[in-house]
Scaffold this motif. Sequence first.
Motif, mmCIF file in Angstrom:
data_model
loop_
_atom_site.group_PDB
_atom_site.id
_atom_site.type_symbol
_atom_site.label_atom_id
_atom_site.label_comp_id
_atom_site.label_asym_id
_atom_site.label_seq_id
_atom_site.Cartn_x
_atom_site.Cartn_y
_atom_site.Cartn_z
ATOM 1 N N GLY A 93 0.762 -1.239 0.000
ATOM 2 C CA GLY A 93 0.000 0.000 0.000
ATOM 3 C C GLY A 93 0.790 1.285 0.000
ATOM 4 O O GLY A 93 0.197 2.365 -0.049
ATOM 5 N N PHE A 94 2.114 1.232 0.037
ATOM 6 C CA PHE A 94 2.918 2.453 0.052
ATOM 7 C C PHE A 94 4.357 2.105 -0.314
ATOM 8 O O PHE A 94 4.722 0.929 -0.416
ATOM 9 N N ARG A 95 5.171 3.141 -0.506
ATOM 10 C CA ARG A 95 6.579 2.963 -0.848
ATOM 11 C C ARG A 95 7.450 3.587 0.248
ATOM 12 O O ARG A 95 7.483 4.813 0.375
ATOM 13 N N PRO A 96 8.184 2.779 1.006
ATOM 14 C CA PRO A 96 8.976 3.316 2.123
ATOM 15 C C PRO A 96 10.372 3.771 1.695
ATOM 16 O O PRO A 96 11.369 3.419 2.316
ATOM 17 N N TRP A 97 10.456 4.542 0.630
ATOM 18 C CA TRP A 97 11.755 4.987 0.126
ATOM 19 C C TRP A 97 11.625 6.322 -0.596
ATOM 20 O O TRP A 97 10.533 6.755 -0.947
ATOM 21 N N ARG A 98 12.763 6.978 -0.815
ATOM 22 C CA ARG A 98 12.810 8.173 -1.658
ATOM 23 C C ARG A 98 12.832 7.768 -3.123
ATOM 24 O O ARG A 98 12.229 8.405 -3.988
ATOM 25 N N HIS A 99 13.567 6.707 -3.392
ATOM 26 C CA HIS A 99 13.697 6.105 -4.717
ATOM 27 C C HIS A 99 14.225 4.703 -4.481
ATOM 28 O O HIS A 99 14.781 4.408 -3.413
ATOM 29 N N TYR A 100 14.040 3.815 -5.435
ATOM 30 C CA TYR A 100 14.479 2.433 -5.244
ATOM 31 C C TYR A 100 15.217 1.972 -6.490
ATOM 32 O O TYR A 100 14.782 2.226 -7.621
ATOM 33 N N ASP A 101 16.339 1.271 -6.264
ATOM 34 C CA ASP A 101 17.198 0.847 -7.365
ATOM 35 C C ASP A 101 17.481 -0.649 -7.257
ATOM 36 O O ASP A 101 18.146 -1.098 -6.312
ATOM 37 N N LEU A 102 16.948 -1.418 -8.212
ATOM 38 C CA LEU A 102 17.203 -2.853 -8.269
ATOM 39 C C LEU A 102 18.497 -3.071 -9.044
ATOM 40 O O LEU A 102 18.564 -2.780 -10.247
ATOM 41 N N LEU A 103 19.524 -3.558 -8.364
ATOM 42 C CA LEU A 103 20.821 -3.803 -8.983
ATOM 43 C C LEU A 103 20.879 -5.268 -9.387
ATOM 44 O O LEU A 103 20.884 -6.161 -8.537
ATOM 45 N N LEU A 104 20.916 -5.519 -10.684
ATOM 46 C CA LEU A 104 20.859 -6.885 -11.205
ATOM 47 C C LEU A 104 22.041 -7.133 -12.133
ATOM 48 O O LEU A 104 22.192 -6.465 -13.156
ATOM 49 N N ALA A 105 22.890 -8.079 -11.764
ATOM 50 C CA ALA A 105 24.023 -8.481 -12.598
ATOM 51 C C ALA A 105 23.777 -9.898 -13.092
ATOM 52 O O ALA A 105 23.422 -10.781 -12.306
ATOM 53 N N ASP A 106 23.952 -10.112 -14.373
ATOM 54 C CA ASP A 106 23.711 -11.434 -14.947
ATOM 55 C C ASP A 106 24.767 -11.696 -16.013
ATOM 56 O O ASP A 106 24.734 -11.096 -17.090
ATOM 57 N N HIS B 272 11.960 -6.970 1.340
ATOM 58 C CA HIS B 272 12.681 -6.526 2.537
ATOM 59 C C HIS B 272 12.629 -5.010 2.733
ATOM 60 O O HIS B 272 12.882 -4.527 3.843
ATOM 61 N N ALA B 273 12.332 -4.256 1.693
ATOM 62 C CA ALA B 273 12.190 -2.806 1.885
ATOM 63 C C ALA B 273 11.095 -2.515 2.903
ATOM 64 O O ALA B 273 11.177 -1.542 3.663
ATOM 65 N N TRP B 274 10.071 -3.373 2.930
ATOM 66 C CA TRP B 274 8.996 -3.244 3.915
ATOM 67 C C TRP B 274 9.309 -4.058 5.170
ATOM 68 O O TRP B 274 9.197 -3.546 6.279
ATOM 69 N N ASN B 275 9.663 -5.332 4.980
ATOM 70 C CA ASN B 275 9.883 -6.233 6.110
ATOM 71 C C ASN B 275 11.377 -6.430 6.338
ATOM 72 O O ASN B 275 12.026 -7.201 5.635
ATOM 73 N N GLY B 276 11.912 -5.730 7.302
ATOM 74 C CA GLY B 276 13.334 -5.833 7.605
ATOM 75 C C GLY B 276 14.009 -4.483 7.600
ATOM 76 O O GLY B 276 14.923 -4.232 8.386
ATOM 77 N N LYS B 277 13.553 -3.602 6.696
ATOM 78 C CA LYS B 277 14.135 -2.267 6.625
ATOM 79 C C LYS B 277 13.187 -1.218 7.203
ATOM 80 O O LYS B 277 13.538 -0.507 8.131
ATOM 81 N N PHE B 278 11.961 -1.108 6.649
ATOM 82 C CA PHE B 278 10.998 -0.169 7.230
ATOM 83 C C PHE B 278 10.504 -0.691 8.580
ATOM 84 O O PHE B 278 10.584 -0.005 9.596
ATOM 85 N N ARG B 279 9.986 -1.905 8.606
ATOM 86 C CA ARG B 279 9.635 -2.540 9.875
ATOM 87 C C ARG B 279 10.729 -3.539 10.212
ATOM 88 O O ARG B 279 11.028 -4.442 9.426
ATOM 89 N N ARG B 280 11.330 -3.365 11.393
ATOM 90 C CA ARG B 280 12.477 -4.179 11.780
ATOM 91 C C ARG B 280 12.173 -4.952 13.057
ATOM 92 O O ARG B 280 11.624 -4.395 14.013
ATOM 93 N N PRO B 281 12.536 -6.224 13.088
ATOM 94 C CA PRO B 281 12.322 -7.000 14.311
ATOM 95 C C PRO B 281 13.165 -6.449 15.459
ATOM 96 O O PRO B 281 14.301 -6.007 15.250
ATOM 97 N N ARG B 282 12.600 -6.469 16.633
ATOM 98 C CA ARG B 282 13.355 -6.068 17.813
ATOM 99 C C ARG B 282 14.576 -6.979 17.948
ATOM 100 O O ARG B 282 14.475 -8.195 17.887
ATOM 101 N N GLY B 283 15.733 -6.380 18.109
ATOM 102 C CA GLY B 283 16.979 -7.135 18.175
ATOM 103 C C GLY B 283 17.795 -7.017 16.907
ATOM 104 O O GLY B 283 18.991 -7.303 16.902
ATOM 105 N N GLY C 83 2.201 2.247 6.587
ATOM 106 C CA GLY C 83 3.144 3.359 6.557
ATOM 107 C C GLY C 83 2.754 4.380 5.515
ATOM 108 O O GLY C 83 1.734 4.250 4.839
ATOM 109 N N GLN C 84 3.585 5.401 5.386
ATOM 110 C CA GLN C 84 3.336 6.488 4.448
ATOM 111 C C GLN C 84 4.414 6.499 3.372
ATOM 112 O O GLN C 84 5.577 6.172 3.629
ATOM 113 N N ASP C 85 4.037 6.894 2.167
ATOM 114 C CA ASP C 85 5.001 7.014 1.077
ATOM 115 C C ASP C 85 6.182 7.879 1.502
ATOM 116 O O ASP C 85 6.005 8.974 2.051
ATOM 117 N N GLY C 86 7.374 7.378 1.245
ATOM 118 C CA GLY C 86 8.580 8.141 1.511
ATOM 119 C C GLY C 86 9.075 8.092 2.937
ATOM 120 O O GLY C 86 10.160 8.604 3.229
#
Length: 634
Positions: A261-274, A317-328, A453-456
């Motif tokens: 429902g929202f974007r927890p970043w200013r901008h997002y960059d997917l770095l893909l090497a193949d 992980h931008a949402w789960n792990g970075k924006f919302r982080r487990p205690r510890g 959360g809210q965008d940005g």
Amino acid sequence: MNRWLTLFGALCASFWLTAVNAFAASDDDTPRPAMTVRVDASNTAQWIFQVHETIPAESGPLRLLYPRWLPGFHGPAGDVVQLAGLTVRVGGQRLLWTRAADELHGFDVQVPEGAHAIDVHYQWLGPTKGALSDSLQSRDALALTWPSLLLYPSNRPLAEMEVASRVKLPVGWSWGSALRASAVSTQGEGWVEFQTETLETLLDSPVYAGVNYRRVELDPPGTARPAALHLFRTRDGGTAPSDEQIDTHRRLLQQAEKLFGFRPWRHYDLLLADGKGFGHIALEHHESSENSYDGDYFADWAAASRSRDDLAHELTHAWNGKFRRPRGLEQLDLNSPTRNELLWVYEGLTQYWGQVLAVRSGLVTAEQMRHDLALTGARTADLPGRQWRDLQDTTNTPALASHGTQKWWDWTLGYDYYNDAALLIWLDADTLIRERSGGQRSLDDFARRFFNGQDGNRTPSVYGIDDVVAALNAVEPMDWRRFLRARLDHRMPTTTLDGLARSGWTVAFVDKRTPLQLASLNAKKPLFSMRYSAGVSVDAEGSVVGVNWASPAFSAGLAPDDKLLAVNGRAFTPERAEAALNDNRSGDKPLQLLIHRDDEFRTVALDVRTGPRHPVLQRVEGRPDVLAEIFKAR
């Protein structure tokens, strides 16, 4: 105690606290100079990078730390032995440093009177090619990861220090990153200057660079918080992506935004090497993700999943792990141990959503994902190690793990909080919510509520198990704590896959590998699995990769690193081994295996009567296909 002395002490304490608070307020109001870091990463012939830092410092003792507990690794993965040639100076005067006795990743220096900054210089010595599976270093591309390149002062939180960074890349190479070039960026001789960021943000913003680069915008022009795909390939190009393949990455972003429902970043960059020779990487960051493949990401698109869902996992992980982080797992520095007891949410729930979003977007097909789930289900349903070690305890694995290889994986267990948690907890929870609510609610509703959360907004929000339980209860009231603990603390070798059955599918076994199973074999390192019959897995040359605990192969004395030379008197091939399993269904032709270990040869007899057994998912008769509904694009 004399009450006057007590009063005097209280007055003194009050005065001291007032003075300290006034000093702290004054100190906070005073702008502090930024650290500067300059990295010359142009020597890709020897993989020696020159690093120079200027670190603000006042007179007195100062400890510099080399990152040890790296975000995303959940353990002490930083390797200080890659740092060499360390010198510390003030105004040309060389300062002596000593390694900290209580922190071997720490260096103590005494800053002289009148100094306001120190200059630090050293080399980062990259590993020899192939030494690390999670490194991107080739003649065509590199990954510059700041935690392996920086020393930082121990006396301030990462989020309070600002850093101006500059990197020199091989001439002619292009780069991609969540970092942005500054207005005064210099391109001469390969130097790139980045905008000033906090040290926390810099450490979480890798730079990919290479000779063959393409940037693809994933959003329409003018999008407020846009995302982009940065694609790096070998100089000869390899397999170029089709327009449809590129579009799946746009759909991935769209499906993720619809879910959360929202974007927890200013901008997002997917770095893909193949590219051929690139190491495998899958690592999360708040405003970017790292994914690297060995040339098969686009080439085998229709044939097999090839771990493409890793891309969806890292985005989640931008949402789960970075924006919302487990205690510890919230880190003020990168040298204090983390607490990992909620990795079954951080990684397990992310694994579940990564798999779901990969199918919803078209990164993988539903059939390919069912193949992957069959492998996980077959392993999880019958796991000997679960009788002594529960799923909860496996969250300690990254903190315990050495750089060695586990030999008896199904007995020692390991990173079960990924796939096992996704299957045993989160698919189970999703299908249970759907069943109890008559299909009106699902884990999608939990995602909206829990990651609200809210965008940005990038400010991390910490959660504990109570928050998880409360959000689940808000979606579908029941005893969710008991549900979770029953799966986390379960210590029995067999497990009922309730969530899979509720989704309309079950694990079954076939005696001949399906076309998808054959296509899913790693073309470079194919693995022939007799795991669910003889209890042994070997590579194409017959080297034993794994032996199942308490299996027929285990009882016969086989061990990892043995060499299987022959089956029933003929040189080993996967086809001959499979034929031998078929021939012994009646028990009159036990397998005769010629085994080589060190300088000894021996023949081992295996009386296995099951025939070949390869796991697949099959529909449960009379049950609706809930899995198809879960996979349906929103």
